[in-house]
Write an enzyme that holds these catalytic residues in place. Sequence first.
Site, PDB file in Angstrom:
ATOM      1  CD  GLU A   6      -2.730   1.401   2.493  1.00 44.29           C
ATOM      2  OE1 GLU A   6      -2.466   0.685   3.678  1.00 44.29           O
ATOM      3  OE2 GLU A   6      -3.673   2.243   2.493  1.00 44.29           O
ATOM      4  NE  ARG A   9       2.709  -7.985  10.079  1.00 38.02           N
ATOM      5  CZ  ARG A   9       2.616  -7.103   9.608  1.00 38.02           C
ATOM      6  NH1 ARG A   9       3.834  -5.988   9.599  1.00 38.02           N
ATOM      7  NH2 ARG A   9       1.675  -6.393   9.181  1.00 38.02           N
ATOM      8  CE  LYS A  14       3.127   0.896   6.614  1.00 37.84           C
ATOM      9  NZ  LYS A  14       2.422   0.563   5.942  1.00 37.84           N
TER      10      LYS A  14
END
Length: 567
Positions: free
Chosen positions: A37, A269, A279
């Site tokens: 994204e 992850r 983030k």
Amino acid sequence: MTGETEAMTNFIYNMIKEDVEKGILGDKCVHTRFPPEPNGYLHIGHARAVLLNYELARIFNGKFNLRFDDTNPIKEEQEFVDSIMDDIRWLGADWEDRLFFSSDYFEVKYEFARRLIKAGRAYVCDLSQEEIREYRGTLTEPGKESPYRSRSVEENLDLFERMRKGEFPDGNRVLRARIDMASGNLNMRDPVIYRILHASHHRTGDKWCIYPMYDFDHPFSDAHEGITHSLCSIEYTDHRPLYDWIVDNALELYPEAVKFHSRQTEFARLNLTYTVMSKRKLRRLVEESFVEGWDDPRMPTIAGMRRRGFTPASIADFQERVGVSRADSTADLALLEHCIREELETTAPRLMAVLNPVKVVITNWPEGETELTEMDNIPGDESASTRTVPFSGELYIERDDFMEDPPKKFFRLAPGREVRLKGAYIIKCEAAIKDAEGNITELQCTYDPETRSGADTSGKKVKGVIHWVSVEHAAWIKVNLYDNLFTIENPEEERDIDFTDNINPQSLVVCENVPAEPAVAEADPGSRFQFLRKGYFYYDPHPTSGEKPTFNRIVPLKDSWAKIKNK
RNA sequence: UGGGGCGUGGCCAAGCGGUAAGGCACGGGAUUUUGGUUCCCGCAUGCGCAGGUUCGAAUCCUGCCGCCCCAGCCA
């Protein structure tokens, strides 16, 4: 990274291999994609996804797409599209001519939504956001069906069309998939698949005011592009039934728009010790000025690691060694450091620079004389050749390489002791000159003319060899010494205090004036060196201040003396 | 009595019924004009725990325990 024989052994590779062998791909080849994204910078964790998808496609002679998941105009920006492409390119993942955007398919997806409606599998819901949440139920209680669930196909079609035309304000109504409000999996409780957003999109501008949700968009985009293996992180495991529901319906209701029933496979992850990856936390580091930006060399962002001096090969090697699984994991920073050291050991030319200098005067050196010495650029590598380094009677050496009162195992300079100056002579310390405060300002030494490097006739053996720079010939540079951003291994796990409390105050130590051998003046920005005995450094092509060449420490050399010293 | 995922040495990770790969880290030694590199050697009687099946279990079964994810009109 190069051969076709590399033993990639992980469950995803095994699965794809099996799929290929069983022929379930039909006439298709393995086809993967990386779907970022465009709302932030890529970090080392994303590098795993990029490289895994790319490598898998490459190993199986398949294809790899880059597709931006740009379905939320409020959060996404062109700036991130650019930086992400730049980082992926740098990593070496080549999408050839297959750069796509989810927004490229808004029109087909709209048609697919209409077909879902016609099939009675989607409906326009007028419930407010709060009501939808209430109707959804909780983790332990089933949800309730929306009163709008049984609207007629005609009404749904009309309402959906009017949503697109912009007749309703944001949040006024949504399109939902009609699945199962009692499912134990909340994702299946009539998920919202389109919402109204009167916002300008970075690519489609104001053409649309309804945007698809990820769960509807992603599976369809995969199937539309003919992706065979859709890899994602573990938190999407719960979404897999919905993923399949969407693709099954697309295959049934809109076969001309989809090429394959891609399979979603989840993997864990990647986390790294001594840093944070979320983030939100990375943004705080930037916004609250704990670092100088997203590309600060202390950041785990790809941009930061590039700036620090890491290479794509070292990152790929790291990923390969860490491997992939479904278990939560935090890889050891030491492994990443090992990978870059291993690469640079055989590729980075050596140079001498004195980070924390103290002056040495050789009292028996012929006044004003300069001697040239040849040193290997890369020891053991004939093709790397040599360079000329000037030697004189006034030198800089590291302050650490002298001790007035050394412990037994200290092999360097001390009063009355001898060391070899790398590539030159053996010197003996005769006296340490101090200022009024007792700080050493100069070391007076004598050299032994018999000990010239490569022509030593003295028979002397010294255990210590240190680096040096001739005062008269020194080129001055700036050096940024980077260290771990956090003082604890898992700053992300701290729950009782703010993660910023564990920031390492010494994560950046700047040496404004560092004397280096004159060859440094010929170095190209963007190149990497080993500063002898100190570490690997990267000539920063984008220095932030001054015109002086700036070198970033990528990683120090291993230091077994530090271990001995601390015992 | 919500659903899902995961637990193999300090950190990763192979293994998928035949008696615990590998890497990093760590410890020891050799070589070394980088206390770097390189080279040897060592490092899980054990696979979250407890039972069971089997000639044989990290691998199969049962029951526990622990950690992670999900109630966005984010992705």
